[in-house]
Structures are given as C-alpha cells and as structure tokens.
Write an enzyme that holds these catalytic residues in place. Structure first.
Site, PDB file in Angstrom:
ATOM      1  N   ASP A 158       0.869  -1.169   0.000  1.00  0.00           N
ATOM      2  CA  ASP A 158       0.000   0.000   0.000  1.00  0.00           C
ATOM      3  C   ASP A 158       0.910   1.224   0.000  1.00  0.00           C
ATOM      4  O   ASP A 158       1.534   1.543   1.009  1.00  0.00           O
ATOM      5  CB  ASP A 158      -0.880  -0.019   1.248  1.00  0.00           C
ATOM      6  CG  ASP A 158      -1.790   1.195   1.356  1.00  0.00           C
ATOM      7  OD1 ASP A 158      -1.653   2.124   0.536  1.00  0.00           O
ATOM      8  OD2 ASP A 158      -2.638   1.217   2.273  1.00  0.00           O
TER       9      ASP A 158
ATOM     10  N   TYR B  44      -9.770  14.479  -7.324  1.00  0.00           N
ATOM     11  CA  TYR B  44      -8.859  13.726  -8.186  1.00  0.00           C
ATOM     12  C   TYR B  44      -7.814  14.663  -8.790  1.00  0.00           C
ATOM     13  O   TYR B  44      -6.601  14.474  -8.599  1.00  0.00           O
ATOM     14  CB  TYR B  44      -9.632  13.017  -9.290  1.00  0.00           C
ATOM     15  CG  TYR B  44      -8.737  12.314 -10.288  1.00  0.00           C
ATOM     16  CD1 TYR B  44      -7.768  11.395  -9.874  1.00  0.00           C
ATOM     17  CD2 TYR B  44      -8.843  12.577 -11.657  1.00  0.00           C
ATOM     18  CE1 TYR B  44      -6.944  10.757 -10.781  1.00  0.00           C
ATOM     19  CE2 TYR B  44      -8.034  11.942 -12.567  1.00  0.00           C
ATOM     20  CZ  TYR B  44      -7.085  11.040 -12.132  1.00  0.00           C
ATOM     21  OH  TYR B  44      -6.264  10.414 -13.037  1.00  0.00           O
TER      22      TYR B  44
END
Length: 249
Positions: free
Chosen positions: A66, A156
C-alpha cells in the site's frame, strides 16, 4: 549522456500489474530490463504479468504494498536492491479517481484521494531519489485534468496537482546525480480505471474532445514513458500532456 537501451537496467513500476503499468512492465522487460512489479489489490494480475515476462525469458518479481504507507514504499525499493542489486528507473502509475461534487465529498473520501494521488506519489519520488543509481529516471503519472476547467473532479485533479510541484523540486534536488524527474499527464484513458465514474453520455463527450473521437490508449502513452526512461534524459522537471488535443476548458 543519453541511455538508449534498457538492457540490464532495473525498473520499479508502481501499479505495474495491469493497465498502463502492466503494459510498461512487459515492454520494459522485452527491452531487457529487470522489473519489480508493484501491486496493491491486483494479485492475480501481478502473477500473470510476472509469468508472462518470465515465460518470454525476462526477469521480474512482484511486490505487494500500500503505497500510502511509507514503510511499503521503502520495502518496494528494498526488493529491487535486494533482488537485482539496485534500481535505475522508477515509474509510478498508481492513482485513484473520484467524480463527485465538492458539496457531496466526505472527509474520508478526501483523505483517501489525497493519500494515493499525492502522499503516495511524494514518498515514491522521495524513495526513488534516495535509492536510484546515478543517471536514473523517475516518472509519475498525472492527468490532463491538471490543465482543465471542469466540474466533478476536484479531489482527483486536486490530489494529482501537487505532482507538478513535486516533480519540479525533485528535478532540481536530484540534478547533481543526473536523475531526471518528469510527470506524464494523459487524457482520459480507455481502461477500467475510467469508466466507473462516468455515464455513457459523458464517455462520448470525453471522446468528442480529442482527435479521432477516441479516449487515450495506453499503447499511445507507453512509448513516451519508454522515451523518458531512455533517450529523454534531457527532459526533467516537466509535466507533459499527451492527450490527442483533449480539452474541457
């Protein structure tokens, strides 16, 4: 001096199991690189990519992690050093997209978007700067929305926006070791990453904004990244927008 080959180079590919990252992993291996294929959720895809590389006579290893966790970023580069003796190229294709109005965006969504699109990108560049051999190449994947004036993609595009600043700063800070640092910011790409956020009508709109009435193809982006990893040594501190003329201004 330009490097025109990937033979015997070691490439670390963030998100290297599928989509653009998977294509880059295979292309780099075909060109002679040893590839460290990072994945987060795509274990099966990572296994398939590594198998395809090995079946073709190349060298590759997969690493789960991750990248919003700095320890996992470091372990990714540790694998390159421990397995292949070092690293020469670091490409981060990871990201997460969300199309949602500002008034409907939760704190959890904001944190998640900035975690993968900004934090992970920063520490990937940081660790690459520490671990790459001299004359290395660092390439991040941005988005053409950085140059757009549109709605819905605040977290985003906002999460990807710091990449431009990370890239410029790192290009200056790593220049004494001849490490180039760039961001490639494609238009909307024809991958599963794109479609869940859009309606069929908006997909058609995005197509209408680019040359040839089509979305960006990963096969059109991979050669630019390959160029930056080899002959493009003189390009550094840049954000490039290969998008077929795509615009939402």
């Amino acid at each position: 001096m330009a490097e025109t080959t990937l033979r015997d180079k070691v490439a670390v590919i963030g998100g290297g199991e599928k989509n653009l990252g998977g294509l880059l992993s295979r292309d780099f291996a075909d060109a002679g690189a040893k590839v460290v294929v990072h994945y987060h959720t795509g274990e099966n895809e990572a296994e398939q990519t590594v198998k395809a590389i090995r079946d073709a006579g190349g060298q590759a290893v997969s690493v789960h992690g991750d990248l919003t966790k700095v320890a996992d970023v470091r372990r990714l580069f540790d694998t390159a050093v421990d397995t292949y003796g070092g690293a020469d190229i670091a490409v981060n294709t990871t990201g997460m997209v969300l199309r949602k109005p500002i008034l409907e965006t939760s704190e959890e969504e904001y944190d998640r978007m900035f975690g993968i699109n900004a934090k992970a990108a920063f520490f990937f560049i940081q660790e690459a700067g520490r671990r790459l051999n001299d004359h290395g190449k660092i390439i991040s994947l941005g988005t053409s929305l950085l140059a757009a004036f549109t709605d819905g993609y605040s977290t985003y595009a906002g999460g990807k926006a710091p990449l431009e600043h990370f890239t410029r700063a790192a290009a200056k800070e790593f220049a004494d070791r001849h490490i180039s640092v760039n961001t490639v910011a494609p238009g909307p790409m024809d991958t599963p990453f794109f479609y869940p956020q859009e309606t069929p009508e908006r997909v058609e709109f995005h197509k209408s904004q680019a040359m040839g009435h089509q979305l960006t193809q990963i096969e059109d982006i991979a050669p630019l990244i390959r160029f930056l990893a080899t002959e493009g040594w003189w390009f550094t501190g840049q954000t490039m927008f290969p998008n077929g003329g795509y615009t939402t201004r």
